[in-house]
Write a protein that holds these residues in place. Structure first.
Motif, PDB file in Angstrom:
ATOM      1  N   THR A 254       2.846  -7.163 -41.874  1.00 19.29           N
ATOM      2  CA  THR A 254       2.171  -5.803 -41.710  1.00 19.29           C
ATOM      3  C   THR A 254       2.497  -5.742 -40.354  1.00 19.29           C
ATOM      4  N   GLY A 255       2.120  -5.860 -39.233  1.00 15.40           N
ATOM      5  CA  GLY A 255       2.004  -5.177 -38.308  1.00 15.40           C
ATOM      6  C   GLY A 255       2.411  -4.407 -38.236  1.00 15.40           C
ATOM      7  N   ALA A 256       2.925  -3.675 -36.258  1.00 13.63           N
ATOM      8  CA  ALA A 256       3.415  -2.569 -35.851  1.00 13.63           C
ATOM      9  C   ALA A 256       4.860  -2.725 -36.623  1.00 13.63           C
ATOM     10  N   ASP A 257       5.390  -1.407 -37.104  1.00 10.90           N
ATOM     11  CA  ASP A 257       7.265  -1.403 -38.093  1.00 10.90           C
ATOM     12  C   ASP A 257       6.940  -2.509 -39.033  1.00 10.90           C
ATOM     13  N   GLY A 258       5.736  -3.185 -39.565  1.00 16.70           N
ATOM     14  CA  GLY A 258       6.158  -4.248 -40.692  1.00 16.70           C
ATOM     15  C   GLY A 258       7.247  -5.150 -40.137  1.00 16.70           C
ATOM     16  N   THR A 259       6.812  -5.829 -39.183  1.00 17.88           N
ATOM     17  CA  THR A 259       7.549  -6.913 -38.784  1.00 17.88           C
ATOM     18  C   THR A 259       6.575  -8.564 -38.482  1.00 17.88           C
ATOM     19  N   THR A 260       5.627  -7.825 -38.982  1.00 18.14           N
ATOM     20  CA  THR A 260       4.930  -9.568 -38.643  1.00 18.14           C
ATOM     21  C   THR A 260       4.681  -9.654 -40.606  1.00 18.14           C
ATOM     22  N   VAL A 261       5.971 -11.038 -41.106  1.00 19.13           N
ATOM     23  CA  VAL A 261       5.873 -11.266 -41.859  1.00 19.13           C
ATOM     24  C   VAL A 261       5.737 -13.006 -42.198  1.00 19.13           C
ATOM     25  N   VAL A 262       4.267 -12.863 -42.751  1.00 25.04           N
ATOM     26  CA  VAL A 262       3.788 -14.159 -43.308  1.00 25.04           C
ATOM     27  C   VAL A 262       4.026 -14.452 -44.763  1.00 25.04           C
TER      28      VAL A 262
END
Length: 272
Positions: free
Chosen positions: A78-86
Protein backbone atom coordinates in the motif's frame (compact mmCIF):
# COMPACT_ATOMS: atom_id res chain seq x y z
CA UNK A 1 73.65 -9.86 -82.87
CA UNK A 2 73.85 -6.76 -85.03
CA UNK A 3 74.69 -3.39 -83.61
CA UNK A 4 71.23 -2.22 -84.62
CA UNK A 5 69.49 -5.02 -82.77
CA UNK A 6 71.67 -4.41 -79.72
CA UNK A 7 70.71 -0.76 -79.56
CA UNK A 8 67.04 -1.61 -79.97
CA UNK A 9 67.28 -4.10 -77.11
CA UNK A 10 68.91 -1.53 -74.87
CA UNK A 11 66.26 1.05 -75.72
CA UNK A 12 63.51 -1.44 -74.91
CA UNK A 13 65.17 -2.27 -71.60
CA UNK A 14 65.45 1.43 -70.71
CA UNK A 15 61.74 1.86 -71.54
CA UNK A 16 60.79 -1.06 -69.33
CA UNK A 17 62.82 0.42 -66.45
CA UNK A 18 61.22 3.84 -66.95
CA UNK A 19 57.74 2.35 -67.00
CA UNK A 20 58.49 0.32 -63.86
CA UNK A 21 59.81 3.43 -62.05
CA UNK A 22 56.62 5.31 -62.94
CA UNK A 23 54.47 2.43 -61.66
CA UNK A 24 56.51 2.37 -58.45
CA UNK A 25 56.06 6.12 -58.02
CA UNK A 26 52.30 5.72 -58.48
CA UNK A 27 52.22 2.81 -55.98
CA UNK A 28 54.18 4.86 -53.42
CA UNK A 29 51.80 7.78 -53.88
CA UNK A 30 48.75 5.59 -53.40
CA UNK A 31 50.37 3.99 -50.34
CA UNK A 32 51.02 7.42 -48.78
CA UNK A 33 47.44 8.46 -49.46
CA UNK A 34 46.13 5.30 -47.80
CA UNK A 35 48.35 5.85 -44.77
CA UNK A 36 47.25 9.48 -44.44
CA UNK A 37 43.59 8.52 -44.81
CA UNK A 38 43.91 5.70 -42.29
CA UNK A 39 45.63 8.03 -39.85
CA UNK A 40 42.83 10.56 -40.24
CA UNK A 41 40.23 7.86 -39.65
CA UNK A 42 42.13 6.68 -36.59
CA UNK A 43 42.26 10.21 -35.20
CA UNK A 44 38.56 10.70 -35.82
CA UNK A 45 37.78 7.31 -34.32
CA UNK A 46 39.86 8.12 -31.27
CA UNK A 47 38.17 11.47 -30.93
CA UNK A 48 34.80 9.79 -31.38
CA UNK A 49 35.77 7.16 -28.82
CA UNK A 50 36.75 9.83 -26.32
CA UNK A 51 33.51 11.65 -27.02
CA UNK A 52 31.54 8.44 -26.55
CA UNK A 53 33.41 7.68 -23.34
CA UNK A 54 32.66 11.15 -22.03
CA UNK A 55 28.98 10.72 -22.87
CA UNK A 56 28.90 7.32 -21.19
CA UNK A 57 30.71 8.64 -18.12
CA UNK A 58 28.14 11.40 -17.75
CA UNK A 59 25.15 9.19 -18.53
CA UNK A 60 23.17 8.32 -15.39
CA UNK A 61 23.62 4.74 -14.21
CA UNK A 62 20.82 2.28 -14.78
CA UNK A 63 19.59 2.31 -11.19
CA UNK A 64 19.94 6.07 -10.82
CA UNK A 65 17.90 6.46 -13.96
CA UNK A 66 15.01 4.63 -12.30
CA UNK A 67 14.52 7.20 -9.55
CA UNK A 68 11.94 9.05 -11.61
CA UNK A 69 10.64 6.03 -13.52
CA UNK A 70 7.09 4.77 -13.31
CA UNK A 71 6.82 2.26 -10.47
CA UNK A 72 5.19 -1.13 -10.80
CA UNK A 73 4.21 -1.97 -7.23
CA UNK A 74 4.06 -5.59 -6.09
CA UNK A 75 0.80 -7.03 -4.83
CA UNK A 76 0.27 -6.92 -1.05
CA UNK A 77 1.60 -3.36 -0.74
CA UNK A 78 0.00 0.00 0.00
CA UNK A 79 1.05 3.64 0.16
CA UNK A 80 2.87 5.78 -2.36
CA UNK A 81 4.51 3.57 -5.01
CA UNK A 82 3.61 0.50 -2.95
CA UNK A 83 6.43 1.09 -0.48
CA UNK A 84 4.36 0.32 2.60
CA UNK A 85 4.88 -3.37 3.24
CA UNK A 86 3.00 -4.64 6.29
CA UNK A 87 3.00 -8.30 7.24
CA UNK A 88 1.00 -10.23 9.80
CA UNK A 89 -2.49 -10.38 11.26
CA UNK A 90 -4.77 -7.37 11.26
CA UNK A 91 -5.75 -8.22 14.83
CA UNK A 92 -2.25 -7.37 16.12
CA UNK A 93 -2.37 -4.19 18.17
CA UNK A 94 1.10 -2.87 17.36
CA UNK A 95 3.50 -2.81 14.45
CA UNK A 96 7.22 -3.47 14.62
CA UNK A 97 9.18 -1.66 11.91
CA UNK A 98 12.25 -3.50 10.71
CA UNK A 99 14.80 -1.56 8.67
CA UNK A 100 17.24 -3.78 6.74
CA UNK A 101 19.67 -3.72 3.81
CA UNK A 102 19.88 -7.00 1.82
CA UNK A 103 23.70 -6.98 1.83
CA UNK A 104 24.01 -6.03 5.52
CA UNK A 105 26.03 -8.68 7.44
CA UNK A 106 24.54 -7.67 10.80
CA UNK A 107 21.06 -8.01 9.30
CA UNK A 108 22.05 -11.53 8.29
CA UNK A 109 23.19 -12.22 11.86
CA UNK A 110 19.90 -10.87 13.21
CA UNK A 111 17.81 -12.92 10.77
CA UNK A 112 19.74 -16.13 11.41
CA UNK A 113 19.56 -15.87 15.20
CA UNK A 114 16.37 -13.94 15.93
CA UNK A 115 14.48 -14.43 12.67
CA UNK A 116 12.70 -17.68 13.69
CA UNK A 117 11.41 -15.97 16.85
CA UNK A 118 10.24 -12.95 14.84
CA UNK A 119 8.31 -15.24 12.48
CA UNK A 120 6.79 -17.21 15.38
CA UNK A 121 5.57 -14.00 17.02
CA UNK A 122 4.32 -12.67 13.69
CA UNK A 123 2.31 -15.83 13.00
CA UNK A 124 0.92 -15.73 16.54
CA UNK A 125 -0.33 -12.18 16.04
CA UNK A 126 1.90 -10.73 18.75
CA UNK A 127 2.65 -7.81 16.42
CA UNK A 128 2.67 -6.92 12.77
CA UNK A 129 5.84 -6.09 10.85
CA UNK A 130 6.43 -3.17 8.54
CA UNK A 131 9.44 -3.86 6.36
CA UNK A 132 11.55 -0.92 5.17
CA UNK A 133 14.44 -1.76 2.86
CA UNK A 134 17.56 0.30 2.29
CA UNK A 135 20.38 -0.06 -0.22
CA UNK A 136 23.08 2.16 1.23
CA UNK A 137 25.73 -0.59 1.13
CA UNK A 138 25.59 -0.39 -2.67
CA UNK A 139 26.45 3.29 -2.36
CA UNK A 140 29.59 2.45 -0.40
CA UNK A 141 31.16 0.34 -3.14
CA UNK A 142 29.19 1.31 -6.26
CA UNK A 143 27.43 -2.03 -6.04
CA UNK A 144 24.10 -3.30 -7.30
CA UNK A 145 23.32 -6.28 -5.07
CA UNK A 146 21.13 -4.59 -2.48
CA UNK A 147 18.96 -2.96 -5.14
CA UNK A 148 18.76 -6.10 -7.23
CA UNK A 149 17.87 -8.25 -4.22
CA UNK A 150 15.24 -5.69 -3.20
CA UNK A 151 13.70 -5.95 -6.65
CA UNK A 152 13.67 -9.75 -6.37
CA UNK A 153 12.01 -9.49 -2.96
CA UNK A 154 9.36 -7.35 -4.65
CA UNK A 155 8.82 -10.18 -7.11
CA UNK A 156 8.46 -12.60 -4.18
CA UNK A 157 6.03 -10.26 -2.43
CA UNK A 158 3.96 -10.15 -5.60
CA UNK A 159 3.52 -13.93 -5.21
CA UNK A 160 2.51 -13.80 -1.54
CA UNK A 161 3.51 -12.30 1.80
CA UNK A 162 4.56 -15.77 2.94
CA UNK A 163 6.86 -16.12 -0.09
CA UNK A 164 8.35 -12.73 0.74
CA UNK A 165 9.09 -13.68 4.36
CA UNK A 166 10.60 -17.04 3.39
CA UNK A 167 12.65 -15.57 0.56
CA UNK A 168 14.01 -12.80 2.75
CA UNK A 169 15.00 -15.40 5.33
CA UNK A 170 16.74 -17.47 2.65
CA UNK A 171 18.69 -14.48 1.34
CA UNK A 172 19.99 -13.78 4.85
CA UNK A 173 20.76 -17.42 5.63
CA UNK A 174 24.28 -18.61 6.39
CA UNK A 175 24.27 -20.66 3.20
CA UNK A 176 23.29 -17.92 0.77
CA UNK A 177 24.22 -14.56 2.26
CA UNK A 178 27.57 -13.36 0.84
CA UNK A 179 30.27 -11.40 2.58
CA UNK A 180 29.58 -7.67 2.53
CA UNK A 181 32.41 -7.05 0.04
CA UNK A 182 31.02 -9.69 -2.35
CA UNK A 183 28.29 -8.11 -4.47
CA UNK A 184 26.83 -11.50 -5.29
CA UNK A 185 23.19 -10.40 -5.21
CA UNK A 186 23.74 -8.40 -8.41
CA UNK A 187 23.37 -11.70 -10.28
CA UNK A 188 19.80 -12.59 -11.30
CA UNK A 189 20.87 -16.22 -11.64
CA UNK A 190 22.04 -16.28 -8.03
CA UNK A 191 18.84 -14.68 -6.75
CA UNK A 192 16.79 -17.25 -8.66
CA UNK A 193 18.95 -20.06 -7.30
CA UNK A 194 18.17 -18.88 -3.77
CA UNK A 195 14.48 -18.58 -4.65
CA UNK A 196 14.39 -22.22 -5.71
CA UNK A 197 14.75 -23.12 -2.00
CA UNK A 198 11.37 -21.46 -1.33
CA UNK A 199 8.46 -23.76 -2.30
CA UNK A 200 6.22 -20.96 -3.61
CA UNK A 201 9.03 -19.59 -5.79
CA UNK A 202 10.68 -22.77 -7.04
CA UNK A 203 10.47 -22.88 -10.84
CA UNK A 204 7.91 -20.07 -10.62
CA UNK A 205 7.87 -18.66 -14.15
CA UNK A 206 6.19 -15.38 -13.14
CA UNK A 207 8.73 -14.74 -10.39
CA UNK A 208 11.67 -15.60 -12.63
CA UNK A 209 10.43 -13.37 -15.43
CA UNK A 210 10.01 -10.45 -13.02
CA UNK A 211 13.55 -10.88 -11.73
CA UNK A 212 15.13 -11.12 -15.17
CA UNK A 213 13.07 -8.28 -16.66
CA UNK A 214 13.57 -6.04 -13.63
CA UNK A 215 9.82 -5.57 -13.22
CA UNK A 216 10.26 -4.24 -9.69
CA UNK A 217 13.55 -2.40 -10.16
CA UNK A 218 11.88 1.01 -9.97
CA UNK A 219 9.97 -0.18 -6.89
CA UNK A 220 13.30 -1.08 -5.27
CA UNK A 221 14.50 2.49 -5.85
CA UNK A 222 11.24 3.88 -4.45
CA UNK A 223 11.69 1.70 -1.36
CA UNK A 224 15.25 3.01 -1.06
CA UNK A 225 13.88 6.54 -1.06
CA UNK A 226 11.44 5.57 1.69
CA UNK A 227 14.37 4.33 3.77
CA UNK A 228 16.47 7.41 3.07
CA UNK A 229 13.65 9.80 4.00
CA UNK A 230 12.33 7.88 7.01
CA UNK A 231 11.06 9.87 9.98
CA UNK A 232 12.44 7.47 12.59
CA UNK A 233 15.96 8.90 12.18
CA UNK A 234 17.23 5.49 11.09
CA UNK A 235 20.60 5.57 9.37
CA UNK A 236 21.85 1.99 9.81
CA UNK A 237 20.64 -1.58 9.75
CA UNK A 238 19.22 -3.60 11.29
CA UNK A 239 17.05 -1.16 13.22
CA UNK A 240 13.83 -2.03 15.04
CA UNK A 241 11.26 0.64 15.83
CA UNK A 242 7.93 0.41 17.66
CA UNK A 243 5.69 3.38 18.45
CA UNK A 244 8.42 5.69 17.21
CA UNK A 245 10.97 4.34 19.66
CA UNK A 246 14.11 2.56 18.48
CA UNK A 247 14.68 -0.72 20.32
CA UNK A 248 18.30 -0.83 21.47
CA UNK A 249 20.18 -2.93 24.00
CA UNK A 250 22.55 -0.27 25.33
CA UNK A 251 23.63 3.36 25.22
CA UNK A 252 25.64 2.65 22.09
CA UNK A 253 22.39 2.00 20.19
CA UNK A 254 23.07 -1.65 19.42
CA UNK A 255 20.12 -3.65 18.07
CA UNK A 256 18.93 -6.86 19.77
CA UNK A 257 20.94 -9.68 18.23
CA UNK A 258 19.88 -12.41 20.67
CA UNK A 259 16.45 -13.90 21.28
CA UNK A 260 16.60 -12.86 24.96
CA UNK A 261 17.29 -9.22 24.11
CA UNK A 262 14.66 -9.20 21.39
CA UNK A 263 11.97 -10.66 23.67
CA UNK A 264 12.84 -8.25 26.46
CA UNK A 265 12.72 -5.14 24.30
CA UNK A 266 9.64 -6.11 22.29
CA UNK A 267 7.66 -7.15 25.39
CA UNK A 268 8.48 -3.82 27.05
CA UNK A 269 7.47 -1.93 23.90
CA UNK A 270 4.19 -3.83 23.64
CA UNK A 271 3.33 -2.86 27.19
CA UNK A 272 4.40 0.76 26.78
Amino acid sequence: MSKRNSQASKAAARERLRAERERQVRRDKVRRQVVVAASAVAVLAAAGGVGYAVVQANKPGYWEGLKDAEVVAPAHTTGADGTTVVLGKDTAKKTLKIYEDPRCPVCAQFEQVVGPTVKKDLDAGKFRIQYVGGTFIDDKDNGQGSKNAMSAMGAALNVSTEAFVEYKSALYSAKWHPEEADDKFKSDDYLIEVADTVPALKNNATFRSAVRKGTYDAWAMAMTKTFDTNKDNVTGTPTLVMDGRTLVTDSQGRPPLTVADFDRLVDAALKG
